[in-house]
Design a protein around this motif. Structure first.
Motif, PDB file in Angstrom:
ATOM      1  N   GLY A 103       0.810  -1.210   0.000  1.00 33.18           N
ATOM      2  CA  GLY A 103       0.000   0.000   0.000  1.00 33.18           C
ATOM      3  C   GLY A 103       0.845   1.262   0.000  1.00 33.18           C
ATOM      4  N   ALA A 104       1.940   1.247   0.784  1.00 34.86           N
ATOM      5  CA  ALA A 104       2.837   2.403   0.832  1.00 34.86           C
ATOM      6  C   ALA A 104       3.483   2.650  -0.519  1.00 34.86           C
ATOM      7  N   LYS A 105       3.940   1.581  -1.157  1.00 33.03           N
ATOM      8  CA  LYS A 105       4.584   1.710  -2.464  1.00 33.03           C
ATOM      9  C   LYS A 105       3.598   2.254  -3.496  1.00 33.03           C
ATOM     10  N   LYS A 106       2.363   1.752  -3.491  1.00 30.51           N
ATOM     11  CA  LYS A 106       1.352   2.235  -4.437  1.00 30.51           C
ATOM     12  C   LYS A 106       1.049   3.716  -4.215  1.00 30.51           C
ATOM     13  N   ALA A 107       1.189   4.181  -2.967  1.00 25.71           N
ATOM     14  CA  ALA A 107       0.918   5.585  -2.658  1.00 25.71           C
ATOM     15  C   ALA A 107       2.121   6.482  -2.933  1.00 25.71           C
ATOM     16  N   GLY A 108       3.195   5.902  -3.466  1.00 21.92           N
ATOM     17  CA  GLY A 108       4.345   6.711  -3.861  1.00 21.92           C
ATOM     18  C   GLY A 108       5.424   6.868  -2.816  1.00 21.92           C
ATOM     19  N   ALA A 109       5.332   6.156  -1.703  1.00 21.08           N
ATOM     20  CA  ALA A 109       6.348   6.274  -0.656  1.00 21.08           C
ATOM     21  C   ALA A 109       7.666   5.680  -1.136  1.00 21.08           C
ATOM     22  N   THR A 110       8.761   6.297  -0.726  1.00 19.82           N
ATOM     23  CA  THR A 110      10.094   5.776  -1.043  1.00 19.82           C
ATOM     24  C   THR A 110      10.810   5.267   0.201  1.00 19.82           C
ATOM     25  N   VAL A 111      10.306   5.653   1.373  1.00 16.78           N
ATOM     26  CA  VAL A 111      10.892   5.238   2.648  1.00 16.78           C
ATOM     27  C   VAL A 111       9.781   4.653   3.502  1.00 16.78           C
ATOM     28  N   PHE A 112      10.083   3.526   4.162  1.00 15.54           N
ATOM     29  CA  PHE A 112       9.087   2.879   5.003  1.00 15.54           C
ATOM     30  C   PHE A 112       9.682   2.620   6.381  1.00 15.54           C
ATOM     31  N   LEU A 113       9.153   3.313   7.392  1.00 12.96           N
ATOM     32  CA  LEU A 113       9.610   3.143   8.771  1.00 12.96           C
ATOM     33  C   LEU A 113       9.027   1.837   9.307  1.00 12.96           C
ATOM     34  N   THR A 114       9.923   0.912   9.671  1.00 11.72           N
ATOM     35  CA  THR A 114       9.534  -0.458   9.989  1.00 11.72           C
ATOM     36  C   THR A 114       9.867  -0.799  11.430  1.00 11.72           C
ATOM     37  N   PRO A 115       8.887  -1.241  12.219  1.00 15.12           N
ATOM     38  CA  PRO A 115       9.195  -1.677  13.579  1.00 15.12           C
ATOM     39  C   PRO A 115      10.252  -2.778  13.566  1.00 15.12           C
ATOM     40  N   ALA A 116      11.190  -2.733  14.494  1.00 16.95           N
ATOM     41  CA  ALA A 116      12.249  -3.733  14.539  1.00 16.95           C
ATOM     42  C   ALA A 116      11.676  -5.147  14.596  1.00 16.95           C
ATOM     43  N   GLY A 117      10.546  -5.303  15.292  1.00 12.08           N
ATOM     44  CA  GLY A 117       9.932  -6.617  15.418  1.00 12.08           C
ATOM     45  C   GLY A 117       9.342  -7.160  14.138  1.00 12.08           C
ATOM     46  N   ASN A 118       9.183  -6.309  13.128  1.00 11.16           N
ATOM     47  CA  ASN A 118       8.647  -6.746  11.828  1.00 11.16           C
ATOM     48  C   ASN A 118       9.724  -6.827  10.756  1.00 11.16           C
ATOM     49  N   CYS A 119      10.959  -6.486  11.114  1.00  4.47           N
ATOM     50  CA  CYS A 119      12.003  -6.325  10.109  1.00  4.47           C
ATOM     51  C   CYS A 119      12.242  -7.585   9.278  1.00  4.47           C
ATOM     52  N   GLY A 123      12.193  -0.618  -4.785  1.00  6.64           N
ATOM     53  CA  GLY A 123      12.144   0.839  -4.719  1.00  6.64           C
ATOM     54  C   GLY A 123      11.681   1.402  -3.394  1.00  6.64           C
ATOM     55  N   LEU A 124      11.334   0.526  -2.436  1.00  7.44           N
ATOM     56  CA  LEU A 124      10.902   0.992  -1.118  1.00  7.44           C
ATOM     57  C   LEU A 124      12.020   0.711  -0.116  1.00  7.44           C
ATOM     58  N   ARG A 125      12.535   1.739   0.499  1.00 10.73           N
ATOM     59  CA  ARG A 125      13.647   1.605   1.444  1.00 10.73           C
ATOM     60  C   ARG A 125      13.117   1.386   2.857  1.00 10.73           C
ATOM     61  N   LEU A 126      13.523   0.286   3.476  1.00 13.88           N
ATOM     62  CA  LEU A 126      13.110  -0.006   4.838  1.00 13.88           C
ATOM     63  C   LEU A 126      14.079   0.622   5.826  1.00 13.88           C
ATOM     64  N   VAL A 127      13.533   1.333   6.812  1.00 13.08           N
ATOM     65  CA  VAL A 127      14.337   1.903   7.891  1.00 13.08           C
ATOM     66  C   VAL A 127      13.842   1.316   9.204  1.00 13.08           C
ATOM     67  N   LYS A 128      14.723   0.636   9.906  1.00 12.31           N
ATOM     68  CA  LYS A 128      14.347  -0.029  11.157  1.00 12.31           C
ATOM     69  C   LYS A 128      14.267   0.977  12.297  1.00 12.31           C
ATOM     70  N   VAL A 129      13.162   0.927  13.047  1.00  7.25           N
ATOM     71  CA  VAL A 129      13.010   1.819  14.202  1.00  7.25           C
ATOM     72  C   VAL A 129      12.540   1.025  15.419  1.00  7.25           C
ATOM     73  N   GLU A 130      13.120   1.328  16.552  1.00  2.00           N
ATOM     74  CA  GLU A 130      12.700   0.725  17.816  1.00  2.00           C
ATOM     75  C   GLU A 130      11.995   1.731  18.712  1.00  2.00           C
ATOM     76  N   THR A 131      12.243   3.018  18.465  1.00  2.00           N
ATOM     77  CA  THR A 131      11.646   4.080  19.280  1.00  2.00           C
ATOM     78  C   THR A 131      11.259   5.257  18.388  1.00  2.00           C
ATOM     79  N   LEU A 132      10.452   6.135  18.946  1.00  2.00           N
ATOM     80  CA  LEU A 132      10.105   7.369  18.247  1.00  2.00           C
ATOM     81  C   LEU A 132      11.361   8.181  17.965  1.00  2.00           C
TER      82      LEU A 132
END
Length: 347
Positions: free
Chosen positions: A290-306, A316-325
């Motif tokens: 859904g994010a890719k279809k909406a044109g997103a290039t960066v996707f903030l991903t919970p570490a638990g879903n990595c 074309g969608l870059r995953l960035v791992k995040v554990e905190t805000l």
């Protein structure tokens, strides 16, 4: 026509009929597919997703989009076999047992109500997390949720009452209220000082003995927060807790100068707690699509879903791992500064 030919024709017709009927029969599965995305720093139906009053806000740009999962099926509206098979063949759709979304002990209405409550809770928690990140003071309070039927507190304490003190001692948190009540002997009275609307009043509540021989009054409470200004969040029919991270980022962005994204199209997901810890969510594969279809290039991903995300990330969608805000904010700062090295989900 020979008897053998007639028999074969009838058999073939019956086989076809059974196949058609079988394809139309409902099956106990739910099809999950990419749902709509909503820009938390944008508008929905002409209304800002996040509205803040009573505090200075700043203009921003780009997108900080929450992502959702749509579903077909469920109690009273089950999938037919053909739709289920079509979903199994579509890599963007997940067909899962009905119990995954609708436990047997719950109705579809109960699940919907739970999702709505989880969304409300996530909006409140996201606000607290954003304000904590900005070091804006937030007052912690204890609020009455309900009283037990027939208990001493019934009719004396009311839902929404803020418990300011017990026996003249200021409330120091949820646990302190229960401890103060239990210090009494069963049959003694407890003095609750409550804020009800704009007034503060003392309420005497007798105690009774519970199964363990301790004093109780029969009141259910929750820890809550008092935000020093008004934050309203509106996203229509979206439910569940998984938009918490993106709500927090949207609030943070509006309360700080400049564009947090640097004008980029960023999407993400994850629950959040008041301290800013990001939690894993369901439907990560569908949300990335859904994010890719909406044109997103960066996707903030919970570490638990990595791990799951890395196996199914769209090109074309870059995953960035995040554990905190704070991780998410730092990642946005780095992207805006043109830095390329960011925490990534393992391949």
């Amino acid at each position: 026509m020979s008897r053998r030919a007639l028999t074969l024709m009838v058999a073939g017709f019956l086989t076809l009929l059974l196949a058609v009927i079988g394809a139309m029969l409902p099956v106990p599965y739910v099809a999950l597919s990419p749902g709509p995305t909503e820009n938390t720093i944008g508008d929905v139906d002409g209304k800002p997703v996040i509205s803040i009053s009573g505090h200075q806000t700043y203009p921003t740009e780009g997108k900080l989009s929450l992502v959702t999962v749509a579903y077909q099926g469920g109690p009273g509206n089950r999938l037919d076999l053909v739709t289920a098979l079509r979903g199994w063949l579509d890599p963007a759709v997940a067909v899962v047992p009905e119990e995954t979304l609708f436990p047997r002990s719950t109705t579809a209405k109960q699940v919907e109500e739970q999702n709505t409550q989880e969304m409300t809770d996530s909006q409140e928690t996201a606000t607290i997390a954003a304000l904590n990140a900005l070091k804006i003071p937030v007052e912690k309070v204890v609020v009455v949720v309900q009283t037990d039927k027939g208990a001493p507190a019934e009719g004396r304490l009311k839902a929404g009452d803020e418990i300011a003190a017990i026996d003249g001692v200021a409330t120091a948190g949820l646990d302190s209220v229960g401890a103060a009540v239990r210090r009494h002997k069963p049959g003694e009275q407890v003095k609750f000082t409550v804020k009800r609307g704009d007034a503060e009043t003392d309420v005497l509540v007798p105690t009774v003995e519970d199964k363990e021989g301790k004093a109780v009054v029969g009141v259910r409470m929750k820890a809550d927060y008092k935000v020093p200004f008004k934050v309203d969040i509106s996203v229509g029919q979206v439910g569940g807790p998984s938009a918490g991270l993106m709500f927090s980022l949207g609030i943070y962005d509006k309360l700080t100068p400049g564009a947090l994204t640097g004008g980029k199209n960023v999407a993400g997901t994850g629950t959040i707690d008041p301290e800013g810890k990001v939690g894993a969510i369901g439907g990560i594969e569908q949300k990335m699509v859904g994010a890719k279809k909406a044109g997103a290039t960066v996707f903030l991903t919970p570490a638990g879903n990595c791990a799951d995300a890395a196996r199914a990330v769209p090109p074309g969608l870059r995953l960035v791992k995040v554990e905190t805000l704070r991780d998410a904010i730092d990642a946005m700062d780095a992207l805006r500064a043109g830095k390329q090295e960011l925490p990534a989900c393992p391949a």
